[in-house]
Design an enzyme around this catalytic site. Structure first.
Site, mmCIF file in Angstrom:
data_model
loop_
_atom_site.group_PDB
_atom_site.id
_atom_site.type_symbol
_atom_site.label_atom_id
_atom_site.label_comp_id
_atom_site.label_asym_id
_atom_site.label_seq_id
_atom_site.Cartn_x
_atom_site.Cartn_y
_atom_site.Cartn_z
ATOM 1 N N ARG A 46 0.855 -1.203 0.000
ATOM 2 C CA ARG A 46 0.000 0.000 0.000
ATOM 3 C C ARG A 46 0.882 1.240 0.000
ATOM 4 O O ARG A 46 0.598 2.229 -0.652
ATOM 5 C CB ARG A 46 -0.942 0.010 1.216
ATOM 6 C CG ARG A 46 -1.621 1.371 1.420
ATOM 7 C CD ARG A 46 -2.872 1.336 2.305
ATOM 8 N NE ARG A 46 -2.861 0.369 3.356
ATOM 9 C CZ ARG A 46 -2.183 0.528 4.515
ATOM 10 N NH1 ARG A 46 -1.484 1.613 4.739
ATOM 11 N NH2 ARG A 46 -2.221 -0.419 5.418
ATOM 12 N N TYR A 98 -17.306 18.411 -13.508
ATOM 13 C CA TYR A 98 -17.666 16.995 -13.575
ATOM 14 C C TYR A 98 -18.739 16.697 -12.518
ATOM 15 O O TYR A 98 -18.581 17.070 -11.349
ATOM 16 C CB TYR A 98 -16.406 16.161 -13.344
ATOM 17 C CG TYR A 98 -16.660 14.686 -13.385
ATOM 18 C CD1 TYR A 98 -17.031 14.052 -14.566
ATOM 19 C CD2 TYR A 98 -16.552 13.905 -12.243
ATOM 20 C CE1 TYR A 98 -17.277 12.700 -14.611
ATOM 21 C CE2 TYR A 98 -16.796 12.535 -12.271
ATOM 22 C CZ TYR A 98 -17.165 11.945 -13.460
ATOM 23 O OH TYR A 98 -17.407 10.603 -13.489
ATOM 24 N N ASP A 170 -8.380 20.301 -12.090
ATOM 25 C CA ASP A 170 -8.696 18.988 -12.662
ATOM 26 C C ASP A 170 -8.409 19.102 -14.161
ATOM 27 O O ASP A 170 -9.160 19.725 -14.909
ATOM 28 C CB ASP A 170 -10.167 18.645 -12.393
ATOM 29 C CG ASP A 170 -10.559 17.279 -12.968
ATOM 30 O OD1 ASP A 170 -9.838 16.759 -13.848
ATOM 31 O OD2 ASP A 170 -11.592 16.732 -12.548
ATOM 32 N N LYS A 195 -9.269 8.553 -18.405
ATOM 33 C CA LYS A 195 -9.622 9.211 -19.660
ATOM 34 C C LYS A 195 -8.416 9.272 -20.607
ATOM 35 O O LYS A 195 -7.895 8.237 -20.953
ATOM 36 C CB LYS A 195 -10.205 10.595 -19.362
ATOM 37 C CG LYS A 195 -11.203 10.620 -18.189
ATOM 38 C CD LYS A 195 -12.484 9.812 -18.445
ATOM 39 C CE LYS A 195 -13.325 9.581 -17.196
ATOM 40 N NZ LYS A 195 -13.706 10.773 -16.450
HETATM 41 C C1 LIG Z 1 -14.122 11.022 -15.135
HETATM 42 C C2 LIG Z 1 -13.776 12.271 -14.480
HETATM 43 C C3 LIG Z 1 -13.522 12.322 -13.099
HETATM 44 C C4 LIG Z 1 -13.693 11.108 -12.200
HETATM 45 O O1 LIG Z 1 -12.753 10.118 -12.475
HETATM 46 P P1 LIG Z 1 -13.004 8.546 -12.233
HETATM 47 O O2 LIG Z 1 -11.738 7.935 -12.719
HETATM 48 O O3 LIG Z 1 -14.206 8.158 -13.042
HETATM 49 O O4 LIG Z 1 -13.232 8.357 -10.785
HETATM 50 C C5 LIG Z 1 -13.158 13.524 -12.553
HETATM 51 N N1 LIG Z 1 -13.046 14.646 -13.305
HETATM 52 C C6 LIG Z 1 -13.287 14.627 -14.621
HETATM 53 C C7 LIG Z 1 -13.151 15.897 -15.401
HETATM 54 C C8 LIG Z 1 -13.650 13.454 -15.252
HETATM 55 O O5 LIG Z 1 -13.904 13.463 -16.565
#
Ligand SMILES: *Cc1c(COP(=O)(O)O)cnc(C)c1O
Length: 379
Positions: A46, A98, A170, A195
């Protein structure tokens, strides 16, 4: 080194025993210690894992930061960042972000005494006016999902720093190929690696990057203390994905621009949102701040009925949540990704029942356009 070189090499020394050029998947939960009180830097998986460490070094390098920490999902990365705060602290966040982040803030973190104010962060004045004495974080996404509004990161960072608040970005929508917020003043950059970074729609993960030793130490502490780590296999998948990030992003960009031009000439599209179009209200800012415009496009078909007819007819494009994969994904934000955003807020932002979002993949653009032409015929 250049961006593409770093994508392929940063953090990836050949494996010391055999010279294997790819980092192995260290699928172990613990490590033998040669004697009491002495170990090789690895005690328990971990806390440390070499596959994850390679990915963390790699993403830190391509974001032009110093430290990276990987998590089991984008949401767990975001959650850990807010564990830097304490009850009574205040956050200024974008009103269009998001949906899952909004849900985390609104339905989980508020219960622990964090306060959130949501503003249109494309207005630097709105950000400035929302800052209070107890504001600790300004939380930004640009372009926003799904409305493609651009926030001036450098200007917001200046405002936040003048009040001693951290700037957290983000950067999932852009990937570091298109935008590097640390170079624009951000203190923390995070991603859903699910993504563009992984890019192949076969892993869920997250990362937190920063330039500050102090912040990184706290994030590292939380990573171990809270424990939502990225698995060795997922770390390996994302490392593999990032090797082709630069070539994928170039192709995403090409296809994104071609798709936006096609949609701009399609009479059934009532409104089109893409920062690469010269008539996008913030085209100049996007051009200055980003190294391209990406392949995320939203468009309004005027009604839920039209959106449904259209989405039910696509064949090559997949009707699915998520984005940033090699395959084109198409979605309906109102009922899918942004279902947890209150109706009043959705309406104000423009997330209408007719809105469709497309994450243009790297297929042959002629095939994608033919698929959409066929879908438009049914509207
Ligand atoms: C998908 C997404 C998230 C969340 O990520 P996960 O891997 O699905 O937990 C956060 N911010 C943005 C802009 C996203 O597209």
């Amino acid at each position: 080194m250049g961006f593409s070189t770093d994508c392929i090499h940063a953090g990836q020394e050949p494996e010391p025993h055999t010279g294997a050029v790819t980092i192995p998947i260290y699928q172990t939960s613990t490590y033998v210690q040669p004697e009491l009180g002495r170990h090789k830097g690895y005690e328990y998986a971990r806390t440390q894992n070499p596959t994850r460490a390679a990915l963390e070094a790699n993403i830190a390098a391509i974001e032009r930061g110093k430290h990276g920490h990987c998590f089991a999902s984008g949401m767990s990365a975001i959650d850990v960042v807010f564990r830097l705060l304490k009850s009574g602290d205040h956050v200024v966040a974008g009103e269009n972000m998001y949906g899952g982040s909004y849900r985390l803030f609104n339905r989980v973190l508020e219960k622990f005494g964090l306060q959130f104010t949501y503003v249109d962060t494309s207005s630097v004045d709105a950000v400035r006016n929302a800052i209070r004495d107890n504001t600790k974080v300004v939380y930004l996404e640009t372009p926003t999902n799904p409305m493609m509004t651009i926030t001036d990161l450098a200007a917001c960072a200046e405002v936040a720093h003048a009040h001693g608040a951290l700037v957290v970005v983000d950067n999932t929508f852009c990937s570091p190929f298109l935008q590097r917020p640390i170079e624009l003043g951000a203190d923390i950059v995070l991603h859903s690696t699910t993504k563009f970074l992984n890019g192949h729609s076969d892993s869920v993960g997250g990362v937190v990057v920063s330039n500050s030793d102090e912040i990184a130490e706290q994030i590292g502490f939380l990573q171990n203390a809270v424990g939502a780590i990225l698995s060795p296999f997922d770390s390996w998948l994302v490392l593999r994905g990032i090797k082709t990030l630069a070539v994928r992003m170039k192709r995403h960009e090409e296809n994104g621009i071609a798709m936006a031009s096609f949609l701009a000439n399609q009479p059934k599209v009532k409104k089109l949102y893409y920062p690469g179009l010269p008539d996008h209200p913030q085209h100049a800012l996007a051009k200055r701040q980003m190294n391209g415009f990406g392949s995320m496009i939203s468009f309004d078909l005027g009604s839920k009925e039209n959106a449904k007819k259209f989405l039910d007819r696509v064949r090559l494009c997949s009707l699915a949540e998520s984005l940033g994969g090699v395959e084109t994904l198409i979605s309906h934000p109102e009922s899918m990704t942004h279902g947890s955003v209150p109706l009043e807020m959705r309406t104000r932002l423009g997330i209408t029942p007719g809105l469709v979002r497309i994450s243009v993949g790297i297929e042959d653009i002629e095939d994608l356009i033919a698929d959409l032409e066929n879908a438009f015929d049914g509207v």
